[in-house]
Enzyme design. Structure first.
Site, PDB file in Angstrom:
ATOM      1  N   CYS A  69     -17.766  -9.555  -8.628  1.00  0.00           N
ATOM      2  CA  CYS A  69     -16.790  -8.477  -8.413  1.00  0.00           C
ATOM      3  C   CYS A  69     -16.165  -8.031  -9.737  1.00  0.00           C
ATOM      4  O   CYS A  69     -15.766  -8.862 -10.557  1.00  0.00           O
ATOM      5  CB  CYS A  69     -15.706  -8.972  -7.456  1.00  0.00           C
ATOM      6  SG  CYS A  69     -14.538  -7.676  -7.001  1.00  0.00           S
ATOM      7  N   CYS A  73      -8.879 -10.574 -10.009  1.00  0.00           N
ATOM      8  CA  CYS A  73      -7.880 -11.330  -9.224  1.00  0.00           C
ATOM      9  C   CYS A  73      -7.898 -12.804  -9.641  1.00  0.00           C
ATOM     10  O   CYS A  73      -8.943 -13.472  -9.531  1.00  0.00           O
ATOM     11  CB  CYS A  73      -8.161 -11.184  -7.740  1.00  0.00           C
ATOM     12  SG  CYS A  73      -8.472  -9.463  -7.266  1.00  0.00           S
ATOM     13  N   CYS A  76      -9.491 -15.688  -7.396  1.00  0.00           N
ATOM     14  CA  CYS A  76     -10.724 -15.474  -6.627  1.00  0.00           C
ATOM     15  C   CYS A  76     -11.981 -16.044  -7.279  1.00  0.00           C
ATOM     16  O   CYS A  76     -12.252 -15.812  -8.458  1.00  0.00           O
ATOM     17  CB  CYS A  76     -10.907 -13.987  -6.371  1.00  0.00           C
ATOM     18  SG  CYS A  76     -12.254 -13.651  -5.217  1.00  0.00           S
ATOM     19  N   CYS A 113     -14.887 -10.635  10.975  1.00  0.00           N
ATOM     20  CA  CYS A 113     -14.363 -10.002   9.766  1.00  0.00           C
ATOM     21  C   CYS A 113     -15.384 -10.107   8.638  1.00  0.00           C
ATOM     22  O   CYS A 113     -15.744 -11.210   8.218  1.00  0.00           O
ATOM     23  CB  CYS A 113     -13.060 -10.691   9.374  1.00  0.00           C
ATOM     24  SG  CYS A 113     -12.334  -9.971   7.899  1.00  0.00           S
ATOM     25  N   CYS A 144     -13.711  -6.253  12.009  1.00  0.00           N
ATOM     26  CA  CYS A 144     -12.794  -6.136  10.877  1.00  0.00           C
ATOM     27  C   CYS A 144     -13.638  -6.103   9.611  1.00  0.00           C
ATOM     28  O   CYS A 144     -14.665  -6.781   9.543  1.00  0.00           O
ATOM     29  CB  CYS A 144     -11.843  -7.328  10.854  1.00  0.00           C
ATOM     30  SG  CYS A 144     -10.731  -7.313   9.424  1.00  0.00           S
ATOM     31  N   CYS A 204      -4.712  -4.982   8.813  1.00  0.00           N
ATOM     32  CA  CYS A 204      -4.558  -6.425   8.614  1.00  0.00           C
ATOM     33  C   CYS A 204      -4.125  -6.584   7.165  1.00  0.00           C
ATOM     34  O   CYS A 204      -4.897  -6.281   6.247  1.00  0.00           O
ATOM     35  CB  CYS A 204      -5.894  -7.121   8.866  1.00  0.00           C
ATOM     36  SG  CYS A 204      -5.884  -8.866   8.394  1.00  0.00           S
ATOM     37  N   ARG A 276      -1.482 -14.754  10.920  1.00  0.00           N
ATOM     38  CA  ARG A 276      -2.635 -15.665  10.802  1.00  0.00           C
ATOM     39  C   ARG A 276      -2.383 -16.768   9.788  1.00  0.00           C
ATOM     40  O   ARG A 276      -2.060 -16.496   8.617  1.00  0.00           O
ATOM     41  CB  ARG A 276      -3.900 -14.884  10.433  1.00  0.00           C
ATOM     42  CG  ARG A 276      -5.138 -15.798  10.391  1.00  0.00           C
ATOM     43  CD  ARG A 276      -6.459 -15.047  10.275  1.00  0.00           C
ATOM     44  NE  ARG A 276      -6.544 -14.007  11.263  1.00  0.00           N
ATOM     45  CZ  ARG A 276      -6.645 -12.710  10.982  1.00  0.00           C
ATOM     46  NH1 ARG A 276      -6.689 -12.301   9.735  1.00  0.00           N
ATOM     47  NH2 ARG A 276      -6.704 -11.820  11.939  1.00  0.00           N
TER      48      ARG A 276
END
Ligand code: SAM
Ligand code: DTB
Ligand code: SF4
Length: 334
Positions: A69, A73, A76, A113, A144, A204, A276
């Site tokens: 990616c 972040c 991550c 998801c 999702c 979400c 959640r």
């Protein structure tokens, strides 16, 4: 309401939550810092006013495009900026996604998801993800996706395909955001959330705790969520899974009681949302999870893996549910 009163039953006989539409940092902070029993009593009361307290929704994750990616972040495993040792892969084939979703449905998950390690989907990816939504929807599951930033047109394409939810987390407070991510802004996140909402897809949106933030940052994050024009229908609260090779590998962990406070506050501030208990459950005791359910968490991810990291797995979770008298939430009541 004085949450610090010594006799809470005298001062909060109805245990009414404050007006959910006008959250200030001060009001939220006062609740967050209240004596633990008062906070949990209020959270459980609000929970019972809105949900069956013994039902928990089951979602299943699948990484449809892993690693490589371009975003940085700090938490991550999938960022190309960090040396986590994760192998990057291409977008998964649609029929494999459907096969995995079928297994998840047969194991009791009601929401599927699908996550991609993208900054945003490219135009050339849209047909493939649209087909995945259609295929999973046809299995009778809620769908999702979490694909990074979306423009309004992309959100509308996903809505047309039948996408029920889009996950896009604000992750932390606006203040702390730049300490964790430099390749996009907090405002970028809010833009995508507005596009998702405007397209008619359910939102979400939550965040991660245990990234070295201050308690005030957690409160601030929840104030941002609770002051959105509409509350997100789902609010995932992730406890950081420290990943070797990422900048947050050695972040100061959050104490369990502090974590439960965040769940309780989310429940009180967003009374009708599914809160959640998300990433990080492998590092939690059964007792900590039980407290989270008491504090108003009513959704979890099931299965051995999240996107790339470990999750407790179905056997462990069924045992925990049996011990607590918790049952999976039916699709009809979600
Ligand atoms: N690339 C998309 C994005 O960032 O919006 C979707 C996938 S991303 C992995 C989804 C969310 O997973 C992040 O926003 C973050 O809240 C959560 N997450 C990622 N790594 C995590 C970790 N190590 N511990 C806890 N939560 C994590
Ligand atoms: C969310 O808030 N948590 C999920 C989901 N939304 C996409 C992801 C958790 C990821 C945990 C780390 C990993 O598996 O790599
Ligand atoms: Fe990419 Fe999402 Fe991971 Fe950030 S959280 S590096 S955007 S996959």
């Amino acid at each position: 309401m004085d949450m610090h009163a010594t006799n809470p039953t005298k001062t909060m006989p109805q245990a009414q939550a404050p007006d959910a539409t006008t959250w200030t940092l001060e009001k939220a902070r006062a609740l967050h810092d209240a004596p633990f029993n008062n906070l949990l009593f209020l959270a459980q009361t609000v929970h019972r006013q809105n949900f069956d307290p013994n039902k928990v929704q089951l979602s299943r994750l699948l990484s449809i495009k892993t690693g490589g990616c371009p975003e940085d972040c700090g938490y991550c495993s999938q960022s190309a900026h960090h040396e986590s040792g994760l192998k990057a892969s291409k977008l998964m084939e649609g029929r494999r996604v459907i096969a995995e979703a079928t297994k998840a449905r047969d194991a009791g998950a009601t929401r599927y998801c699908m996550g991609a390690a993208w900054r945003n989907p490219k135009a050339r990816d849209m047909d493939a993800v649209v087909a995945m939504v259609e295929g999973v929807k046809a299995l009778g599951m809620q769908t999702c996706m979490t694909l990074g930033m979306l423009d309004l047109d992309q959100a509308q394409q996903l809505k047309m395909a039948g996408l029920d939810y889009y996950n896009h987390n604000i992750d932390t407070s606006e203040r702390y955001y730049n300490e964790v991510i430099s390749t996009r802004t907090f405002a970028d996140r809010l833009d995508t959330l507005a596009n998702v909402r405007d397209s008619g897809i359910k939102v979400c949106c939550g965040g991660i705790v245990g990234m070295g933030e201050e308690p005030m940052d957690r409160v601030d994050m929840l104030v941002t969520l609770a002051n959105l024009p509409e509350h997100p229908e789902s609010v995932p609260i992730n406890m950081l899974i420290p990943i070797a090779g990422t900048p947050l590998a050695d972040a100061r962990p959050i104490e369990p009681i502090e974590f439960v406070r965040v769940i309780a506050l989310a429940r009180i501030m967003m009374p009708k949302s599914h809160v959640r208990l998300s990433a990080g459950r492998t590092a939690m005791t059964d007792e900590m999870q039980a407290l989270c359910f008491f504090a108003g968490a009513n959704s979890i991810f099931v299965g051995d893996t999240l996107l790339t990291a470990d999750n407790p797995g179905e056997d462990k979770d069924s045992l925990l549910f049996r011990r607590l008298g918790i049952e999976p939430m039916d699709l009809e009541t979600q």
